[in-house]
Design a protein around this motif. Structure first.
Motif, PDB file in Angstrom:
ATOM      1  N   PRO A 101       0.830  -1.214   0.000  1.00  0.00           N
ATOM      2  CA  PRO A 101       0.000   0.000   0.000  1.00  0.00           C
ATOM      3  C   PRO A 101       0.862   1.262   0.000  1.00  0.00           C
ATOM      4  O   PRO A 101       1.968   1.274   0.548  1.00  0.00           O
ATOM      5  N   VAL A 102       0.344   2.298  -0.611  1.00  0.00           N
ATOM      6  CA  VAL A 102       1.061   3.575  -0.727  1.00  0.00           C
ATOM      7  C   VAL A 102       0.420   4.572   0.221  1.00  0.00           C
ATOM      8  O   VAL A 102      -0.812   4.696   0.277  1.00  0.00           O
ATOM      9  N   LEU A 103       1.252   5.304   0.972  1.00  0.00           N
ATOM     10  CA  LEU A 103       0.769   6.348   1.882  1.00  0.00           C
ATOM     11  C   LEU A 103       1.229   7.691   1.326  1.00  0.00           C
ATOM     12  O   LEU A 103       2.431   7.951   1.224  1.00  0.00           O
ATOM     13  N   LYS A 104       0.257   8.548   0.929  1.00  0.00           N
ATOM     14  CA  LYS A 104       0.571   9.836   0.325  1.00  0.00           C
ATOM     15  C   LYS A 104       0.210  10.965   1.286  1.00  0.00           C
ATOM     16  O   LYS A 104      -0.644  10.809   2.147  1.00  0.00           O
ATOM     17  N   ARG A 105       0.870  12.122   1.092  1.00  0.00           N
ATOM     18  CA  ARG A 105       0.640  13.327   1.915  1.00  0.00           C
ATOM     19  C   ARG A 105       0.603  12.969   3.398  1.00  0.00           C
ATOM     20  O   ARG A 105      -0.330  13.302   4.120  1.00  0.00           O
ATOM     21  N   PHE A 106       1.634  12.288   3.837  1.00  0.00           N
ATOM     22  CA  PHE A 106       1.679  11.799   5.221  1.00  0.00           C
ATOM     23  C   PHE A 106       2.450  12.760   6.117  1.00  0.00           C
ATOM     24  O   PHE A 106       3.250  13.578   5.639  1.00  0.00           O
ATOM     25  N   VAL A 107       2.153  12.670   7.409  1.00  0.00           N
ATOM     26  CA  VAL A 107       2.934  13.361   8.435  1.00  0.00           C
ATOM     27  C   VAL A 107       3.239  12.343   9.525  1.00  0.00           C
ATOM     28  O   VAL A 107       2.443  11.433   9.781  1.00  0.00           O
ATOM     29  N   GLN A 108       4.409  12.498  10.152  1.00  0.00           N
ATOM     30  CA  GLN A 108       4.747  11.603  11.257  1.00  0.00           C
ATOM     31  C   GLN A 108       4.349  12.290  12.558  1.00  0.00           C
ATOM     32  O   GLN A 108       4.742  13.415  12.833  1.00  0.00           O
ATOM     33  N   ASN A 109       3.534  11.592  13.338  1.00  0.00           N
ATOM     34  CA  ASN A 109       3.029  12.139  14.595  1.00  0.00           C
ATOM     35  C   ASN A 109       4.074  12.013  15.690  1.00  0.00           C
ATOM     36  O   ASN A 109       5.101  11.329  15.534  1.00  0.00           O
ATOM     37  N   LYS A 110       3.810  12.665  16.849  1.00  0.00           N
ATOM     38  CA  LYS A 110       4.764  12.644  17.966  1.00  0.00           C
ATOM     39  C   LYS A 110       5.059  11.231  18.462  1.00  0.00           C
ATOM     40  O   LYS A 110       6.172  10.936  18.878  1.00  0.00           O
ATOM     41  N   ASP A 111       4.054  10.366  18.411  1.00  0.00           N
ATOM     42  CA  ASP A 111       4.259   8.997  18.913  1.00  0.00           C
ATOM     43  C   ASP A 111       4.934   8.085  17.887  1.00  0.00           C
ATOM     44  O   ASP A 111       5.158   6.907  18.141  1.00  0.00           O
ATOM     45  N   GLY A 112       5.256   8.611  16.694  1.00  0.00           N
ATOM     46  CA  GLY A 112       5.926   7.820  15.667  1.00  0.00           C
ATOM     47  C   GLY A 112       4.979   7.253  14.626  1.00  0.00           C
ATOM     48  O   GLY A 112       5.423   6.704  13.612  1.00  0.00           O
ATOM     49  N   SER A 113       3.684   7.373  14.827  1.00  0.00           N
ATOM     50  CA  SER A 113       2.719   6.863  13.847  1.00  0.00           C
ATOM     51  C   SER A 113       2.681   7.799  12.644  1.00  0.00           C
ATOM     52  O   SER A 113       3.144   8.936  12.710  1.00  0.00           O
ATOM     53  N   LEU A 114       2.148   7.309  11.543  1.00  0.00           N
ATOM     54  CA  LEU A 114       2.010   8.117  10.331  1.00  0.00           C
ATOM     55  C   LEU A 114       0.528   8.321  10.041  1.00  0.00           C
ATOM     56  O   LEU A 114      -0.274   7.395  10.170  1.00  0.00           O
ATOM     57  N   THR A 115       0.174   9.547   9.640  1.00  0.00           N
ATOM     58  CA  THR A 115      -1.186   9.835   9.219  1.00  0.00           C
ATOM     59  C   THR A 115      -1.109  10.318   7.785  1.00  0.00           C
ATOM     60  O   THR A 115      -0.316  11.212   7.469  1.00  0.00           O
ATOM     61  N   GLY A 116      -1.907   9.661   6.896  1.00  0.00           N
ATOM     62  CA  GLY A 116      -1.880  10.051   5.495  1.00  0.00           C
ATOM     63  C   GLY A 116      -2.984   9.346   4.730  1.00  0.00           C
ATOM     64  O   GLY A 116      -3.801   8.614   5.305  1.00  0.00           O
TER      65      GLY A 116
END
Length: 156
Positions: A101-116
């Motif tokens: 799977p491809v994750l686009k326009r992502f940001v890495q959160n403080k806890d290390g998770s990615l949101t995108g």
């Protein structure tokens, strides 16, 4: 002083006594078949007199055929025992990247998770906003990351 002789240790068995070891068996000689004694003519209930039969010719044992390859379990259809053609490294890498799977326009959160926004995923709709479980710090475009739960994502 003579060297100590090591005694063979008995092996464990659930049965009473282990079988004694036997020497290699000597080849068994098979005696040549003797001709059958001549039979007296008997009474036949199915007509005609009993005929003398010629002794059967000795039959030579044919060599055992090589065991055939067995196909795996199949619910139907055709089965091919040919090996699949090996994939080239480029094709294997390309198909592996297509499955991730491809994750686009992502940001890495403080806890290390990615949101995108995810695409090419079997678990999510295309362009659905997701948050992954934590990954290593410093995730950048072009990387393929693996989350703490084992999911892999290609970052774009």
């Amino acid at each position: 002083a003579p060297a100590p002789v090591k005694k063979p240790q008995p092996s464990f068995s659930f049965f009473s006594k282990p079988a004694p070891k036997k020497a290699a068996p000597a080849p068994v000689k098979v005696p040549a078949p003797k001709p059958a004694p001549a039979k007296k003519a008997g009474v036949s209930f199915f007509g005609g007199a009993a005929k003398a039969k010629a002794p059967p010719a000795p039959v030579k044992a044919a060599p055992a055929p090589a065991p055939a390859k067995k196909a795996g379990f199949n619910f139907g259809g055709t089965v091919s025992l040919k090996k699949a053609a090996p994939k080239t490294a480029a094709k294997a890498a390309a198909s592996a990247q297509e499955d991730i799977p491809v994750l686009k326009r992502f940001v890495q959160n403080k806890d290390g998770s990615l949101t995108g926004y995810v695409s090419n995923s079997k678990n999510f709709r295309n362009n659905e906003l997701i948050t992954t479980s934590p990954v290593r710090r410093g995730a950048k475009k072009g990387m393929t990351v693996q989350t703490g739960s084992g999911s892999r994502y290609r970052l774009e």
